[in-house]
Write a protein that holds these residues in place. Structure first.
Motif, PDB file in Angstrom:
ATOM      1  N   LEU A   1      -5.251 -21.940   2.905  1.00 24.55           N
ATOM      2  CA  LEU A   1      -5.296 -20.521   3.239  1.00 24.55           C
ATOM      3  C   LEU A   1      -6.748 -20.076   3.310  1.00 24.55           C
ATOM      4  N   ILE A   2      -7.087 -19.298   4.340  1.00 20.24           N
ATOM      5  CA  ILE A   2      -8.455 -18.791   4.441  1.00 20.24           C
ATOM      6  C   ILE A   2      -8.520 -17.266   4.461  1.00 20.24           C
ATOM      7  N   GLY A   3      -7.426 -16.614   4.899  1.00 20.93           N
ATOM      8  CA  GLY A   3      -7.481 -15.161   4.986  1.00 20.93           C
ATOM      9  C   GLY A   3      -6.111 -14.520   4.955  1.00 20.93           C
ATOM     10  N   VAL A   4      -6.074 -13.311   4.370  1.00 24.05           N
ATOM     11  CA  VAL A   4      -4.865 -12.491   4.310  1.00 24.05           C
ATOM     12  C   VAL A   4      -5.241 -11.141   4.920  1.00 24.05           C
ATOM     13  N   TYR A   5      -4.414 -10.683   5.863  1.00 27.73           N
ATOM     14  CA  TYR A   5      -4.747  -9.482   6.612  1.00 27.73           C
ATOM     15  C   TYR A   5      -3.549  -8.540   6.651  1.00 27.73           C
ATOM     16  N   SER A   6      -3.814  -7.249   6.456  1.00 23.13           N
ATOM     17  CA  SER A   6      -2.782  -6.222   6.601  1.00 23.13           C
ATOM     18  C   SER A   6      -3.177  -5.327   7.765  1.00 23.13           C
ATOM     19  N   ASN A   7      -2.316  -5.276   8.779  1.00 24.40           N
ATOM     20  CA  ASN A   7      -2.499  -4.330   9.866  1.00 24.40           C
ATOM     21  C   ASN A   7      -1.573  -3.165   9.548  1.00 24.40           C
ATOM     22  N   THR A   8      -2.147  -2.093   9.034  1.00 22.19           N
ATOM     23  CA  THR A   8      -1.345  -0.972   8.547  1.00 22.19           C
ATOM     24  C   THR A   8      -1.141   0.123   9.589  1.00 22.19           C
ATOM     25  N   SER A   9      -1.567  -0.122  10.822  1.00 23.12           N
ATOM     26  CA  SER A   9      -1.296   0.879  11.857  1.00 23.12           C
ATOM     27  C   SER A   9       0.150   0.751  12.329  1.00 23.12           C
ATOM     28  N   THR A  10       0.707   1.868  12.710  1.00 29.55           N
ATOM     29  CA  THR A  10       2.027   1.870  13.320  1.00 29.55           C
ATOM     30  C   THR A  10       1.817   2.159  14.799  1.00 29.55           C
ATOM     31  N   HIS A  11       2.378   1.318  15.627  1.00 30.74           N
ATOM     32  CA  HIS A  11       2.210   1.503  17.066  1.00 30.74           C
ATOM     33  C   HIS A  11       3.446   0.994  17.795  1.00 30.74           C
ATOM     34  N   LYS A  12       3.460   1.155  19.082  1.00 25.94           N
ATOM     35  CA  LYS A  12       4.591   0.735  19.907  1.00 25.94           C
ATOM     36  C   LYS A  12       4.402  -0.716  20.352  1.00 25.94           C
TER      37      LYS A  12
END
Length: 160
Positions: free
Chosen positions: A65-76
């Motif tokens: 494992l090298i990275g953990v990412y959260s994309n917290t935007s809500t989009h279509k």
């Protein structure tokens, strides 16, 4: 009480013995490193092995494992109707162990790219940012929260 909904996804940065990185060109997103959503009942490693094989034709082993990412935007979604919830992505360093370059329903091209020219292929800032984490990996796992909509913005960037 409503249960939260999140997408869990894995990404594989596959580097061969010559220092080339595996890239796939997706139908919707341009050039990316392979990966995708973890299916119900599937573990992360199996999901990554499956996704890389499906998208590129290449068999891999997952290293670390090298990275953990959260994309917290809500989009279509690409259909313009479906809401995309918060997405948790885990990127792993991988090695190829077989297979032949191929395409899929999701990809129109797959290829090996010299490590130092990969950035030229990415059009999405999120993939550029995640690939930089790979290039700068020093053994410490990176955690980042960002949003991609309406534009890319890093909200949190640290090691864990």
């Amino acid at each position: 009480m409503e249960m939260p909904t999140h997408i869990v996804a894995v990404g594989g940065i596959v580097e061969d013995e010559h220092g080339n990185i595996l890239l796939v060109k997706t139908i919707h997103g341009g050039w990316v490193f392979p990966g995708g959503q973890v299916e119900i009942g599937e573990n992360l490693m199996d999901a990554l092995i499956r996704e890389v094989k499906e998208e590129s034709g290449i068999d891999i082993t997952v290293s670390n494992l090298i990275g953990v990412y959260s994309n917290t935007s809500t989009h279509k979604w690409y259909d313009g109707i479906t809401d995309v919830p918060t997405k948790l992505m885990l990127d792993f360093r991988c090695k190829p162990v077989g297979g032949e370059l191929a395409i899929s329903e999701e990809t129109s091209e797959s290829c090996w790219v010299a490590k130092d020219t990969v950035m030229e292929y990415f059009t999405k800032t999120a993939f550029r940012t995640r690939y930089e984490t790979y290039l700068n990996f020093d053994g410490n796992i990176k955690y980042m929260e960002y949003v991609t909509d309406p534009e890319f913005e890093i909200k949190l960037n640290r090691t864990v």
